[in-house]
Design an enzyme around this catalytic site. Structure first.
Site, PDB file in Angstrom:
ATOM      1  N   GLN A  48      -3.307 -12.095   7.304  1.00 20.83           N
ATOM      2  CA  GLN A  48      -3.040 -11.555   8.629  1.00 20.83           C
ATOM      3  C   GLN A  48      -3.953 -12.134   9.709  1.00 20.83           C
ATOM      4  OE1 GLN A  48      -2.864  -7.348   6.853  1.00 20.83           O
ATOM      5  NE2 GLN A  48      -1.454  -7.217   8.561  1.00 20.83           N
ATOM      6  N   HIS A 148      -4.287  -8.847  -1.313  1.00 17.39           N
ATOM      7  CA  HIS A 148      -3.618  -8.194  -0.172  1.00 17.39           C
ATOM      8  C   HIS A 148      -2.354  -9.016   0.110  1.00 17.39           C
ATOM      9  CE1 HIS A 148      -4.406  -5.327   3.377  1.00 17.39           C
ATOM     10  NE2 HIS A 148      -3.201  -5.838   3.592  1.00 17.39           N
ATOM     11  N   ASN A 192      -4.395  -4.164  -2.862  1.00 16.83           N
ATOM     12  CA  ASN A 192      -4.061  -3.360  -1.694  1.00 16.83           C
ATOM     13  C   ASN A 192      -2.612  -2.904  -1.782  1.00 16.83           C
ATOM     14  OD1 ASN A 192      -4.525  -2.370   1.130  1.00 16.83           O
ATOM     15  ND2 ASN A 192      -2.687  -3.605   1.419  1.00 16.83           N
ATOM     16  N   GLU A 193      -2.397  -1.590  -1.780  1.00 20.69           N
ATOM     17  CA  GLU A 193      -1.063  -1.005  -1.642  1.00 20.69           C
ATOM     18  C   GLU A 193      -0.040  -1.603  -2.597  1.00 20.69           C
ATOM     19  OE1 GLU A 193       0.001  -1.266   2.510  1.00 20.69           O
ATOM     20  OE2 GLU A 193      -1.660  -0.002   3.150  1.00 20.69           O
ATOM     21  N   TYR A 321      -0.904   6.467   7.267  1.00 19.33           N
ATOM     22  CA  TYR A 321      -0.418   6.166   8.619  1.00 19.33           C
ATOM     23  C   TYR A 321       0.467   7.248   9.245  1.00 19.33           C
ATOM     24  CZ  TYR A 321      -2.446   1.544   8.266  1.00 19.33           C
ATOM     25  OH  TYR A 321      -3.358   0.524   8.150  1.00 19.33           O
ATOM     26  N   GLU A 377      -7.824   2.384   5.153  1.00 17.68           N
ATOM     27  CA  GLU A 377      -7.060   1.998   6.347  1.00 17.68           C
ATOM     28  C   GLU A 377      -6.530   3.244   7.032  1.00 17.68           C
ATOM     29  OE1 GLU A 377      -3.758  -0.739   5.890  1.00 17.68           O
ATOM     30  OE2 GLU A 377      -4.938  -1.998   4.541  1.00 17.68           O
ATOM     31  N   TRP A 423      -7.998   0.417  10.679  1.00 20.81           N
ATOM     32  CA  TRP A 423      -7.112  -0.742  10.627  1.00 20.81           C
ATOM     33  C   TRP A 423      -6.622  -0.984  12.041  1.00 20.81           C
ATOM     34  CZ3 TRP A 423      -6.210  -4.413   7.147  1.00 20.81           C
ATOM     35  CH2 TRP A 423      -5.232  -5.358   7.503  1.00 20.81           C
ATOM     36  N   GLU A 430       1.386  -8.776  11.720  1.00 21.07           N
ATOM     37  CA  GLU A 430       1.822  -7.526  11.098  1.00 21.07           C
ATOM     38  C   GLU A 430       3.084  -7.778  10.256  1.00 21.07           C
ATOM     39  OE1 GLU A 430       0.600  -4.736  10.354  1.00 21.07           O
ATOM     40  OE2 GLU A 430       2.421  -3.663   9.822  1.00 21.07           O
ATOM     41  N   TRP A 431       2.958  -8.642   9.258  1.00 18.32           N
ATOM     42  CA  TRP A 431       3.988  -8.880   8.248  1.00 18.32           C
ATOM     43  C   TRP A 431       5.367  -9.094   8.886  1.00 18.32           C
ATOM     44  CZ3 TRP A 431       1.033 -10.409   4.598  1.00 18.32           C
ATOM     45  CH2 TRP A 431      -0.190  -9.803   4.380  1.00 18.32           C
TER      46      TRP A 431
HETATM   47  O1  IFM Z   1      -1.031  -4.293   8.416  1.00 17.62           O
HETATM   48  C1  IFM Z   1      -0.821  -3.458   7.337  1.00 17.62           C
HETATM   49  C2  IFM Z   1      -1.800  -3.763   6.227  1.00 17.62           C
HETATM   50  O2  IFM Z   1      -1.741  -5.092   5.819  1.00 17.62           O
HETATM   51  C3  IFM Z   1      -1.509  -2.902   5.028  1.00 17.62           C
HETATM   52  N1  IFM Z   1      -1.446  -1.516   5.398  1.00 17.62           N
HETATM   53  C4  IFM Z   1      -0.639  -1.150   6.522  1.00 17.62           C
HETATM   54  C5  IFM Z   1      -0.993  -2.012   7.724  1.00 17.62           C
HETATM   55  C6  IFM Z   1      -0.123  -1.612   8.926  1.00 17.62           C
HETATM   56  O3  IFM Z   1       1.231  -1.747   8.615  1.00 17.62           O
END
Ligand code: IFM
Length: 471
Positions: A48, A148, A192-193, A321, A377, A423, A430-431
């Site tokens: 990112q 990640h 991550n996630e 989030y 985050e 975060w 942002e993906w």
């Molecule tokens: O930007 C992402 C991050 O890479 C992983 N968690 C959520 C963030 C916001 O969408």
């Protein structure tokens, strides 16, 4: 010191305190956030922010491939340049320390540090050594994520996370990194996630590698969790002094009505988002309700896998989030019903800090093996613009304050939360939403690479300075 000097420094101090307390960010007196051992940091991830995707021997990742595929990322954006952090890392770390952050969460790009044969790419490894060295020199705690989402493309070409072998290649990568970087890292996070890697990557195709099949998602998740377990054992062996953990994004749901069907739908949402990951890690088994949501999607699990996955953790990273309102889909699943009249962010996500508090308390009650937690985050995107050299991100300031208050309430209920990472440090890629969505506490002008500290970051810095100055 004269009496007069004492009085005026006392006055200055109490003015500073009352100013701090009345600003729109600073936590109230008595909050656990004032404790010096509650860590406050900022987070980023390699793809990112780094850019330099073809430099110094970095290999292509699945996100290079995915973002180069027309229609996959908004406006056709890619991470090719991003925040150009690979070249600007020194000034970015100086910026981080000037904002008084005590910890930094970053990720290593697997394709930057290892070649196809599993040998180290010296230039890539040295980049992270220099980066981590500078953080340590500045007294910043280092939280390092190994994965990640930027899987080397050559591994995806062999099946990616659908191939069990990828879990073993990940353990090799963890072995290399902990031998090379051990001593520079305070806390390792394997993944991550994994929910996003498995579900968005293999279940609905919104993320790289863009496959869409529920059975793929459950098998990919199993291999991701296996990779985590194998890597944790390696990290423990090679770098015993550091903490080892994993990061899960967790979701809060609400039921659209009081009907039993809608309540069940809300329960299934949280099973799918939270228990799918947390039950294997903390109980050594998949939640049975997952298979009522996804009949016939049970992954192939070999003897011993669940024991490997259920390895003890030193900490759990939680990313939170928003909340999702759902109703029954009339079959065995749920569908989303967006709530009207609620506050939302640039992502369209509902602002719901109570969800973070309730999830933390719920995990504390339901998982006897729950380790200490870091919020790895939390933050929000807004359409931030620079005006007269400033960015007034008022919505983010209120968002952060309210979510930190939610963490504080969870701590008061007995949840062992040790720290919080916003975060993100910088606006970044942002993906699937490219550069349009701005999550940073520092604004990035992608044309000039100019960084502008937003007001949120100024207030965080002010609070941290005030906290540090209290004996
Ligand atoms: O930007 C992402 C991050 O890479 C992983 N968690 C959520 C963030 C916001 O969408």
């Amino acid at each position: 010191m004269t009496q007069h000097a004492v009085e005026s420094s006392d006055t200055a101090r109490s003015e500073a305190v009352s100013d701090a307390l009345s600003d729109p960010f600073t936590p109230p007196a008595g909050s656990a956030l004032w404790r010096k051992n509650f860590l406050l940091g900022a987070a980023t991830a390699s793809y990112q922010i780094e850019g330099a995707v073809s430099e110094d021997g970095r290999l292509p990742s699945i996100w290079d491939t995915f973002s180069a595929t027309p229609g996959k990322v908004l406006h056709g954006d890619t991470g090719a340049v991003a925040c150009d952090h690979y070249h600007r890392w020194e000034s970015d770390i100086e910026l981080l320390t000037s904002l008084n952050f005590e910890a930094y969460r970053l990720s290593i790009a697997w394709p930057r540090v290892m070649d196809e044969a599993g040998r180290p790419n010296r230039k890539g490894v040295d980049f992270y050594k220099r980066l981590l060295g500078k953080l340590k020199d500045n007294g910043v705690q280092t939280f390092v994520t190994l994965y990640h989402w930027d899987l080397p493309q050559h591994l995806e070409d062999r099946g990616g996370w659908l191939n069990r072998d990828t879990a073993y290649r990940f353990a090799d990568y963890a072995d290399l990194m902990s031998r090379e970087l051990g001593g520079h890292v305070d806390a390792w996070m394997t993944l991550n996630e994994p929910w996003c890697s498995a579900f968005l990557g293999y279940g609905n195709g919104h993320h790289a590698p863009g496959l869409a099949n529920t059975r793929y998602a459950t098998q990919a998740m199993h291999h991701l969790l296996l990779a985590h377990g194998l890597a944790t054992a390696v990290l423990r062996e090679n770098d015993p002094a550091s903490k080892k953990g994993i990061v899960a994004n967790v979701g809060k749901s609400s039921a659209n009505s009081l009907s039993a069907e809608d309540k069940r739908a809300a329960h299934l949402f949280e099973v799918q988002h939270n228990a799918w990951i947390l039950d294997p890690l903390l109980k050594g088994e998949y939640p049975r309700d997952l298979w009522s949501l996804w009949p016939e999607a049970e992954p192939l699990v070999l003897d011993g896998d669940m024991r490997t996955i259920h390895a003890p953790l030193d900490f759990l990273g939680i990313n939170y989030y928003f909340r999702t309102n759902v109703q029954s889909d009339g079959a065995h699943g749920y569908t989303e019903v967006p709530l009207a009249g609620v506050e939302r962010t640039q992502m369209g996500w509902e602002v719901y800090p109570e969800g973070l508090r309730d999830l933390l308390i719920g995990f504390h009650r339901n998982y006897p093996a729950l380790p200490p937690i870091y919020i790895t985050e939390n933050g929000m995107a807004s359409d931030d613009r620079v005006s007269d050299g400033r960015v007034d991100d008022a919505q983010r300031i209120a968002f952060l304050k309210r979510h930190l208050a939610a963490v504080d309430q969870a701590i008061a209920e007995g949840v062992d939360v040790r720290g919080y990472f916003v975060w993100s440090l910088l606006d970044n890629f942002e993906w699937a939403f490219g550069y349009e969505r701005r999550f940073g506490v520092v604004h990035v002008d992608y044309r000039t690479q100019q960084r502008t500290v937003k007001r949120s970051a100024q207030l965080i810095a002010k609070f941290l300075q005030e906290r540090a100055s209290r004996a």
